[in-house]
Design a protein around this motif. Structure first.
Motif, PDB file in Angstrom:
ATOM      1  N   GLY A 175       0.807  -1.211   0.000  1.00 25.54           N
ATOM      2  CA  GLY A 175       0.000   0.000   0.000  1.00 25.54           C
ATOM      3  C   GLY A 175       0.838   1.258   0.000  1.00 25.54           C
ATOM      4  N   TRP A 176       0.515   2.158   0.941  1.00 28.09           N
ATOM      5  CA  TRP A 176       1.215   3.431   1.021  1.00 28.09           C
ATOM      6  C   TRP A 176       2.689   3.268   1.350  1.00 28.09           C
ATOM      7  N   SER A 177       3.018   2.253   2.130  1.00 27.05           N
ATOM      8  CA  SER A 177       4.418   2.027   2.479  1.00 27.05           C
ATOM      9  C   SER A 177       5.256   1.758   1.236  1.00 27.05           C
ATOM     10  N   ALA A 178       4.768   0.886   0.369  1.00 26.62           N
ATOM     11  CA  ALA A 178       5.479   0.583  -0.866  1.00 26.62           C
ATOM     12  C   ALA A 178       5.584   1.820  -1.750  1.00 26.62           C
ATOM     13  N   LEU A 208       8.870   6.114  -4.110  1.00 26.97           N
ATOM     14  CA  LEU A 208       9.112   7.536  -4.368  1.00 26.97           C
ATOM     15  C   LEU A 208      10.498   7.951  -3.870  1.00 26.97           C
ATOM     16  N   ALA A 209      10.853   7.513  -2.649  1.00 23.18           N
ATOM     17  CA  ALA A 209      12.177   7.842  -2.116  1.00 23.18           C
ATOM     18  C   ALA A 209      13.280   7.246  -2.984  1.00 23.18           C
ATOM     19  N   LEU A 233       7.010   9.801   6.817  1.00 25.87           N
ATOM     20  CA  LEU A 233       5.778   9.355   6.183  1.00 25.87           C
ATOM     21  C   LEU A 233       5.732   7.832   6.103  1.00 25.87           C
ATOM     22  N   LEU A 234       6.881   7.195   5.831  1.00 25.85           N
ATOM     23  CA  LEU A 234       6.931   5.740   5.790  1.00 25.85           C
ATOM     24  C   LEU A 234       6.617   5.158   7.157  1.00 25.85           C
ATOM     25  N   ALA A 235       7.202   5.733   8.201  1.00 26.04           N
ATOM     26  CA  ALA A 235       6.911   5.247   9.552  1.00 26.04           C
ATOM     27  C   ALA A 235       5.432   5.399   9.876  1.00 26.04           C
ATOM     28  N   LEU A 236       4.831   6.529   9.494  1.00 22.50           N
ATOM     29  CA  LEU A 236       3.404   6.744   9.734  1.00 22.50           C
ATOM     30  C   LEU A 236       2.567   5.744   8.952  1.00 22.50           C
ATOM     31  N   PRO A 240      11.769  -5.927   4.951  1.00 21.78           N
ATOM     32  CA  PRO A 240      12.337  -4.879   4.088  1.00 21.78           C
ATOM     33  C   PRO A 240      11.960  -3.471   4.517  1.00 21.78           C
ATOM     34  N   GLY A 241      10.738  -3.283   5.005  1.00 27.72           N
ATOM     35  CA  GLY A 241      10.332  -1.955   5.451  1.00 27.72           C
ATOM     36  C   GLY A 241      11.159  -1.493   6.638  1.00 27.72           C
TER      37      GLY A 241
END
Length: 275
Positions: A27-30, A35-36, A72-75, A128-129
């Motif tokens: 989802g948003w994490s990927a 993007l990064a 943002l990734l942590a959130l 991986p996250g």
């Protein structure tokens, strides 16, 4: 007669490698990681596809973009239940440990770099996250601790994040096969890290050949065919770091993983089950 004791539920087992149930990317994490990574690749490879510009400007833009993306990734991980309070605490402890170990072992001297073996093992166990986050936070915390803030920091953060990400995406293995896999990955990632960091500094160490000026054998030549500039960069990397810093980093990773890999994996897996 006393009532029987309630059954004890077994602790959940966290799988590793492919299909890891640590901090997954979905989802948003990927999307944030993608993007990064695109921004990082663009900042690293700009000499090959845009005219010459200032190093500080490009690195500053990447750092300004990368820090909020990490948050943002942590959130996103928190909202998608990839991170909970305990896993977040583990992230903080490992970031602080990496930041403390790095200057203690003379970070970068002759390629001796202590930050990567723990990053690889953490990404392997916690996903991986988690590895991506730890790569960014470890290098950022280390820079704050050693007053090492500079144009190079953003490049180091994104490259370390990719190493942690890749460790979490390695295939399943157990025992000696897993350790051999991690040692091999540690060696390969050491050379890849050096290659990418070299790409960020190459034009400013050798020079940028402007139109009408003499061209050095290692200079970046804006507008030249891609293969010509890649050849110049390959020679620059071989002469400046492959046999020295990169090889030292690869040896450090291999030795640390061989000696400490098994016990640290056991500790991290225990922490993953508890969290």
């Amino acid at each position: 007669m006393s009532a029987p004791a309630p059954p004890v539920e077994p602790l959940p087992v966290v799988a590793v490698g492919a299909g890891a149930t640590g901090v997954r990317l979905r989802g948003w994490s990927a999307a944030v990681v993608a993007l990064a990574s695109v921004l990082g690749l663009g900042a690293l490879t700009w000499p090959l596809w845009v005219p010459a510009s200032g190093a500080d400007e490009g690195a500053g833009f990447l750092l300004v973009a990368l820090v909020p993306l990490v948050l943002l990734l942590a959130l996103a991980q928190l909202t998608e239940r990839g991170l909970d309070s305990r896993t977040l605490a583990v992230l903080g402890v490992l970031s602080a440990l990496n930041a403390a170990l790095r200057p203690a072992l003379s970070a970068g001297t002759a390629g001796v770099e202590s930050v990567f073996f723990l990053l690889i093992l953490s990404g392997r166990v916690l996903g991986p996250g988690f590895g991506f986050l730890l790569g960014c936070t470890s290098l950022f915390a280390s820079a704050l601790l050693t007053a090492g803030m500079g144009p190079w920091l953003a490049y180091q953060m994104i490259c370390a994040a990719w190493i942690g990400l890749g460790a979490g995406l390695l295939p399943r293995a157990r025992g000696a096969a897993e350790l051999a896999l991690l040692v091999g990955y540690g060696v390969v990632s050491a050379y890849l890290f050096g290659l990418l960091i070299n790409l960020s500094v190459w034009p400013f160490l050798t020079g940028i050949a402007m139109p009408g000026e003499p061209t050095g054998a290692l200079d970046l030549v804006p507008g030249a065919p891609l293969l010509d500039n890649l050849r110049r960069f390959a020679v620059f990397t071989l002469l400046t770091s492959t046999a020295t810093f990169d090889t030292g980093r690869a040896i450090t990773n291999a030795v640390a993983l061989l000696l400490l890999g098994a016990p640290v994996l056991a500790v991290l897996r225990r922490a993953a089950r508890v969290s």
